[in-house]
Design a protein around this motif. Sequence first.
Motif, short mmCIF file in Angstrom:
data_model
loop_
_atom_site.label_atom_id
_atom_site.label_comp_id
_atom_site.label_asym_id
_atom_site.label_seq_id
_atom_site.Cartn_x
_atom_site.Cartn_y
_atom_site.Cartn_z
N VAL A 36 4.14 -25.93 23.58
CA VAL A 36 4.42 -26.82 22.73
C VAL A 36 3.82 -27.44 21.64
CG1 VAL A 36 6.16 -28.89 22.76
CG2 VAL A 36 6.92 -27.54 24.62
N LEU A 37 3.69 -27.34 20.40
CA LEU A 37 3.02 -27.49 19.80
C LEU A 37 3.38 -29.05 19.12
CD1 LEU A 37 0.43 -26.85 18.41
CD2 LEU A 37 1.46 -25.47 16.92
N LEU A 38 2.78 -29.39 19.43
CA LEU A 38 3.63 -31.02 18.21
C LEU A 38 2.31 -31.39 17.00
CD1 LEU A 38 3.32 -33.69 21.64
CD2 LEU A 38 4.84 -31.90 20.58
N VAL A 39 2.90 -31.60 15.88
CA VAL A 39 1.35 -31.85 14.57
C VAL A 39 1.94 -32.55 13.71
CG1 VAL A 39 0.65 -29.89 12.59
CG2 VAL A 39 1.73 -29.06 14.95
N THR A 69 -0.69 -31.56 18.92
CA THR A 69 -2.08 -31.36 20.80
C THR A 69 -0.99 -30.15 20.88
OG1 THR A 69 -1.12 -34.18 20.94
CG2 THR A 69 -1.04 -32.60 22.59
N LEU A 70 -1.66 -29.46 22.09
CA LEU A 70 -1.13 -28.22 22.55
C LEU A 70 -0.58 -28.35 23.93
CD1 LEU A 70 -0.29 -24.95 22.22
CD2 LEU A 70 -2.34 -24.85 23.28
N ILE A 71 0.83 -28.79 24.30
CA ILE A 71 1.23 -28.22 25.20
C ILE A 71 1.98 -27.16 26.61
CG2 ILE A 71 2.37 -30.41 27.03
CD1 ILE A 71 2.96 -31.89 24.51
N LYS A 72 1.85 -27.12 27.87
CA LYS A 72 2.19 -25.85 28.05
C LYS A 72 3.63 -27.15 29.19
CE LYS A 72 2.68 -22.13 30.03
NZ LYS A 72 1.52 -21.66 31.20
N TRP A 73 4.41 -26.78 29.14
CA TRP A 73 5.44 -27.60 29.43
C TRP A 73 5.52 -27.53 30.96
CZ3 TRP A 73 6.54 -32.46 26.97
CH2 TRP A 73 6.93 -32.68 27.41
N HIS A 74 5.72 -28.78 31.62
CA HIS A 74 5.70 -28.84 32.67
C HIS A 74 6.89 -29.54 33.80
CE1 HIS A 74 4.46 -29.20 37.33
NE2 HIS A 74 3.49 -28.48 37.14
N ASP A 113 -1.97 -17.97 19.91
CA ASP A 113 -1.13 -17.19 20.25
C ASP A 113 -0.55 -17.23 18.89
OD1 ASP A 113 -1.83 -14.48 17.90
OD2 ASP A 113 0.05 -15.11 17.23
N ILE A 114 -0.06 -18.55 17.48
CA ILE A 114 1.06 -18.72 17.07
C ILE A 114 2.62 -17.93 17.11
CG2 ILE A 114 0.50 -17.93 14.38
CD1 ILE A 114 1.94 -21.37 15.23
N LYS A 115 2.51 -17.07 17.62
CA LYS A 115 3.93 -15.88 18.20
C LYS A 115 3.77 -16.75 19.61
CE LYS A 115 2.98 -12.48 15.37
NZ LYS A 115 1.63 -12.28 14.91
N ASP A 116 2.94 -16.84 20.50
CA ASP A 116 3.63 -17.55 21.94
C ASP A 116 3.52 -18.78 22.24
OD1 ASP A 116 2.36 -15.55 22.56
OD2 ASP A 116 0.03 -15.82 22.79
N ILE A 117 3.68 -19.77 20.45
CA ILE A 117 4.41 -20.55 20.39
C ILE A 117 5.91 -20.77 21.17
CG2 ILE A 117 4.93 -22.90 19.58
CD1 ILE A 117 1.74 -22.63 20.60
N ASP A 118 6.67 -21.48 21.46
CA ASP A 118 8.00 -22.13 21.90
C ASP A 118 9.03 -22.31 20.90
OD1 ASP A 118 7.95 -20.06 24.21
OD2 ASP A 118 7.14 -21.22 24.70
N CYS A 119 8.11 -24.27 20.98
CA CYS A 119 8.76 -25.22 20.11
C CYS A 119 7.58 -25.43 19.63
CB CYS A 119 9.61 -26.01 20.89
SG CYS A 119 10.41 -27.06 20.42
N VAL A 120 7.53 -25.86 18.11
CA VAL A 120 6.73 -26.50 17.19
C VAL A 120 7.32 -28.29 17.04
CG1 VAL A 120 5.48 -26.87 15.37
CG2 VAL A 120 5.75 -24.69 16.00
N ILE A 121 7.12 -28.97 17.02
CA ILE A 121 7.56 -30.55 16.61
C ILE A 121 6.12 -30.96 15.74
CG2 ILE A 121 8.34 -33.14 17.52
CD1 ILE A 121 9.27 -31.39 20.07
#
Length: 331
Positions: free
Chosen positions: A312-315, A326-331, A247-255
């Motif tokens: 993290v969502l890159l657009v 690109t959707l990333i679960k930051w590691h 869900d968009i609400k779960d995204i912590d950072c959009v770049i």
Amino acid sequence: MKHPSEHSVIFKGLGAYLPKNKLTNNELAQMVNTSDEWIRTRTGIVTRHIAQTEEKTSDMCTEAARLALKNAGLQPSDIDLIIVATVTSDKIFPSTATIVQKNLGLGPVPAFDLEAACSGFLYAIDVALSMMVRSATYKNVLVIGGEKLSTIVDWTDRSTCVLFGDAAGAAVLSKVNEARVGIIESVLGADGSNAELLHVPTGGIAMPTSNDVNKPFIKMNGKEVFKHAVRVMEKVARDVLSQTGIDIKDIDCVIPHQANQRIIESLVEHLKLSPEKVFINLSKVGNTSAASIPLALFDAIQEGRIKRGNWVLLVAFGAGLTWASTLIKWH
Ligand code: UT7
């Protein structure tokens, strides 16, 4: 899912490079009929960096890549593949990637350029991911976005010359034995029927430059590009989320691609994002095309805006027209 196995591909290290020389809005106001006030309110840009005459795209990419390798804790000999996303390659051929390969002293690994304008870095990430998932050969991959846009800007055209800057950003992607971390999903798209909204019509094979005639300069229908940018960035962001069930609400950072503050604000509104989750560094670098997203990602990490476990969502959006997310679960 691109990689349902126990393997994932993570961002292991990031690097960025900005030329020393800054160009301010007030300096631009002495070159063309514009003002600091117009540029700030219509674009959000305050300064941009401009490379020296002798500084090439490959030089900036090399510096960004060196830092990415250092931050990844890897040596040049660890790299199995290098991809450079750019619209301002040093030469028509060979690729800028091969020049960077030589500069860094990499082994005889595959090296190629990818051209998808401002979406180029995310396209290159997707290509690298596919190759890493398909083959055991590619464990650590250098993906770079670098541009010397100052060479294709018409410095007498106020509608474009205030927008762009030079820079490079780099990422080392690495394979890890862990499921569902790092790059989770990626969506790409393009619409060639709108190519002439933003292009460099001359300097290629269709209309070569001869002496001072047909100089290769950026031509843009800003208003139309703006409308497409807002619509397409919202759609591709929604597509990547719906393919993963996040869900968009779960995204912590959009770049988002850093082209215009107002485009980013419209995206925030359309996606109903909390503005504090959206990272913007546009004011100090302008639009750096393929370097935009890796540069912003690098700055976001430096500022502590992204932490392990964050979504993290890159657009991106750019000439082509092209778009990517690109959707990333930051590691
Ligand atoms: O990275 C790839 C994608 N590129 C983009 O995303 C760019 C998308 N487009 C934009 O960011 C905006 O369209 C611009 C910033 C390029 C232009 O903003 P705008 O609000 O769409 O302005 P406009 O083109 O409609 O121009 C409005 C007025 C015009 O004057 P008139 O005809 O109303 O008298 C322009 O001539 O602003 C004038 N203008 C300027 N005035 C002062 C255009 N550029 C300038 C300038 N300084 N630099």
